[in-house]
Structures are given as C-alpha cells and as structure tokens.
Enzyme design. Sequence first.
Site, PDB file in Angstrom:
ATOM      1  N   CYS A  78     -69.887  12.530  22.544  1.00 17.40           N
ATOM      2  CA  CYS A  78     -68.855  11.740  21.858  1.00 17.40           C
ATOM      3  C   CYS A  78     -69.468  10.381  21.501  1.00 17.40           C
ATOM      4  CB  CYS A  78     -67.667  11.530  22.793  1.00 17.40           C
ATOM      5  SG  CYS A  78     -68.133  10.609  24.256  1.00 17.40           S
TER       6      CYS A  78
ATOM      7  N   HIS B  86     -72.093  12.054  33.124  1.00 23.11           N
ATOM      8  CA  HIS B  86     -72.136  13.142  34.097  1.00 23.11           C
ATOM      9  C   HIS B  86     -72.916  14.334  33.546  1.00 23.11           C
ATOM     10  CE1 HIS B  86     -68.485  11.490  36.475  1.00 23.11           C
ATOM     11  NE2 HIS B  86     -69.625  11.138  37.024  1.00 23.11           N
TER      12      HIS B  86
ATOM     13  N   HIS C  10     -67.917   4.981  32.028  1.00 22.75           N
ATOM     14  CA  HIS C  10     -66.632   5.131  32.734  1.00 22.75           C
ATOM     15  C   HIS C  10     -66.001   3.801  33.130  1.00 22.75           C
ATOM     16  CE1 HIS C  10     -68.669   9.069  33.863  1.00 22.75           C
ATOM     17  NE2 HIS C  10     -67.655   9.402  33.123  1.00 22.75           N
TER      18      HIS C  10
ATOM     19  N   CYS D  31     -67.140   2.429  27.763  1.00 20.67           N
ATOM     20  CA  CYS D  31     -66.665   2.915  26.456  1.00 20.67           C
ATOM     21  C   CYS D  31     -65.488   2.037  25.997  1.00 20.67           C
ATOM     22  CB  CYS D  31     -66.210   4.363  26.592  1.00 20.67           C
ATOM     23  SG  CYS D  31     -65.441   4.968  25.091  1.00 20.67           S
TER      24      CYS D  31
ATOM     25  N   HIS E  49     -62.297   9.986  40.552  1.00 18.47           N
ATOM     26  CA  HIS E  49     -63.199   9.880  39.386  1.00 18.47           C
ATOM     27  C   HIS E  49     -63.543   8.403  39.134  1.00 18.47           C
ATOM     28  CE1 HIS E  49     -64.545   9.973  35.194  1.00 18.47           C
ATOM     29  NE2 HIS E  49     -64.856  11.230  35.422  1.00 18.47           N
TER      30      HIS E  49
ATOM     31  N   GLU F  63     -63.935   6.601  36.501  1.00 19.19           N
ATOM     32  CA  GLU F  63     -63.085   5.885  35.521  1.00 19.19           C
ATOM     33  C   GLU F  63     -61.755   5.489  36.175  1.00 19.19           C
ATOM     34  OE1 GLU F  63     -62.013   7.941  31.810  1.00 19.19           O
ATOM     35  OE2 GLU F  63     -60.145   6.821  31.908  1.00 19.19           O
TER      36      GLU F  63
ATOM     37  N   CYS G 125     -58.096   9.728  25.091  1.00 17.23           N
ATOM     38  CA  CYS G 125     -59.184   9.576  24.125  1.00 17.23           C
ATOM     39  C   CYS G 125     -59.054  10.656  23.048  1.00 17.23           C
ATOM     40  CB  CYS G 125     -60.508   9.710  24.874  1.00 17.23           C
ATOM     41  SG  CYS G 125     -61.889  10.032  23.807  1.00 17.23           S
TER      42      CYS G 125
ATOM     43  N   SER H 133     -68.449  16.864  35.404  1.00 21.00           N
ATOM     44  CA  SER H 133     -67.931  16.166  34.228  1.00 21.00           C
ATOM     45  C   SER H 133     -66.458  16.529  34.016  1.00 21.00           C
ATOM     46  CB  SER H 133     -68.763  16.572  32.995  1.00 21.00           C
ATOM     47  OG  SER H 133     -68.007  16.377  31.820  1.00 21.00           O
TER      48      SER H 133
ATOM     49  N   SER I  44     -70.582  14.737  27.339  1.00 22.15           N
ATOM     50  CA  SER I  44     -71.862  14.214  27.838  1.00 22.15           C
ATOM     51  C   SER I  44     -72.961  15.273  27.795  1.00 22.15           C
ATOM     52  CB  SER I  44     -71.670  13.680  29.264  1.00 22.15           C
ATOM     53  OG  SER I  44     -71.000  14.632  30.056  1.00 22.15           O
TER      54      SER I  44
HETATM   55  S1  SF4 Z   1     -63.344   7.779  26.534  1.00 23.68           S
HETATM   56 FE1  SF4 Z   1     -64.962   9.052  27.366  1.00 23.68          FE
HETATM   57  S2  SF4 Z   1     -64.861  10.930  26.127  1.00 23.68           S
HETATM   58 FE2  SF4 Z   1     -63.751   9.352  24.985  1.00 23.68          FE
HETATM   59  S3  SF4 Z   1     -65.259   8.426  23.576  1.00 23.68           S
HETATM   60 FE3  SF4 Z   1     -65.231   7.210  25.471  1.00 23.68          FE
HETATM   61  S4  SF4 Z   1     -66.868   8.069  26.752  1.00 23.68           S
HETATM   62 FE4  SF4 Z   1     -66.378   9.584  25.162  1.00 23.68          FE
END
Ligand code: SF4
Length: 289
Positions: free
Chosen positions: A15, A43, A75, A97, A125, A127, A195, A223, A266
């Site tokens: 992504c 991951h 994350h 991100c 997790h 995140e 997302c 993941s 990932s």
């Molecule tokens: S939130 Fe996670 S899956 Fe979505 S773009 Fe960001 S890294 Fe990628």
Amino acid sequence: MVDMKIEKARELGFCFGVRRALKIIEGAADGGTGINTLGPIVHNKTVVARLKSLGVGVADNPDDLKGQVIAISSHGVSPAVYEKIQAKGARLIDTTCPIVRSAQKAAQRLAKAGFGVIIFGEASHPEVRGLLGWAGDKAIASMDVDTITAQMMPKRIGILAQTTQSRGEFATFVNRLTEKFLPYAQEIRVINTLCQETQKRQLAAEELAETSGLMFVIGGHNSANTRRLAEVCSPIVETHHIENADEIDAQWVRGKKKIGITAGASTPDEAIEQVIQRIERIYNSPGDQ
Ligand code: SF4
C-alpha cells in the site's frame, strides 16, 4: 499442459503507507548511518531481512533501542514512546502512515473533549497500542462488545477502529455497542478511521474469491491486514494464508481450474511472483511436491 488460470486481485500488495515507510528508511540507510527501528518497519520477514542487509536493526522495546538514529514504523507509537526516544537524544525517523496519524489525532481530540474512547481492534497490535496512548486514560481496545460495560465508560463515548479492520465488522461492532450503550450514554460519536487502501484490497479479494476454486493470501502470519484478507475469502472458497511459496502444498493446487491470488499491504511483489511461479511449476511438472 493443463488448462488452469491464475488471477491476481485487482488491488493487492504494498500500500502507499508501506511504500512510503520503506522509501524513507531505505533513503536514510543509504546515508550509511546504522538505524534501529522500534518493531519491524512492516510485518513481513523478507522485507525486514532486506533492511537488515542495509544495516537497519530491530528492537522490540523502546528501552532496548540503541544507536544514533531511531525509526518508528508505519504503525505509529504512543506519545510516551516519543518521549522515551527524545530522552535518548537520538535522531528520529518517523514513518508513521498518514492514515494512522489521522486516527491518532482523532483519538487525541476525543480524549481532550472528555470522551471515553473505544477502539475496535486487537489490543496487542502495535498500531492499537499506539492509538491507546493518544486516546487518554479512559480508553479501551476490544473486538467484543460483551467485554465492555457501562461502568467502564463515561457518558460520552467515542468509537474508532484500527485502520486495517473490515468495514462490515466495524459496522456490526458500532451497531451492537450503540444499542447496548444508548440507555446510559449522553453522546456516542463514531469516527471512521478505516484505511481505504485496506478496504479496496478486501473488496477485490472477496470478488476474486467468488469466481475462484482456491485462494492464496500472501503475507506475514503476524500481519493484521493479511489475516483480514484471509478471513474475507475463507467463508467463500478454500483459502490458504501463506507467507512464501515454500508453504504451498501441491495437493491444494492440483485439479483447480482457477486460482486467485491476493496479498497483504506489506507483501513485496517478489513474494507474489514466487508464489505464481511455484503454482505453475506444480502444474507443469506433476512430480513437484
Ligand atoms: S493504514 Fe496501514 S494499510 Fe493503510 S495505507 Fe497506511 S500502512 Fe497501508
């Protein structure tokens, strides 16, 4: 030659958040400085091994971070971890991100406004651990409405999701939670932190599963977004979550007319191509196990 078709989902693999994180880290590693990341940048073992060859090490605990350059994964982390890194006096590379960053800001806004924050996600997790740190001391993370009681929460409740959760499951969670808390709550606010990249991959995987005799979901076993893809496909068709081509059992593949392929956010392109090549070998050389 046996008549068999392999089709890739129209959205799969890296992504933009992962591409961005890798570009930042690889650019920094090019400078020759040893970098220590807090947790794996993504991951996926292949990606982590490649970064290791560039001098990028991994520490699982902020207290174990060493070196002059410390990197945060896509994350994200909690404010407390930023403080620990700052206290070490190291240079910080932040690959959080932007979509995770938005979720962190939403959690922080809710907490500052006095809401009790409920995060729909896996509490362990990275995140979600980070989000909990932004969401104040009344925040909880859960995927099961039955574990949340009115006594745990104030009268104003904010709900958000781990970014990679499925839309359908988040909607069910919100509906059930709203029904349960309406007798007690003054206000229930839902922020959509899902997302869209993940949602597009889940939808494409679901559509492909519907026309395939077998699905391979490629990506790290740890993941979260890859596991979700497997969960989406499993009720529809025989599905195998594999991390690499070596995990394929030839018996799964034999006799199938159409095999669908999808991959987590990932998962590098090489891993996807290796799986396709292995499937073709099994078909073309019946002795290949
Ligand atoms: S939130 Fe996670 S899956 Fe979505 S773009 Fe960001 S890294 Fe990628």
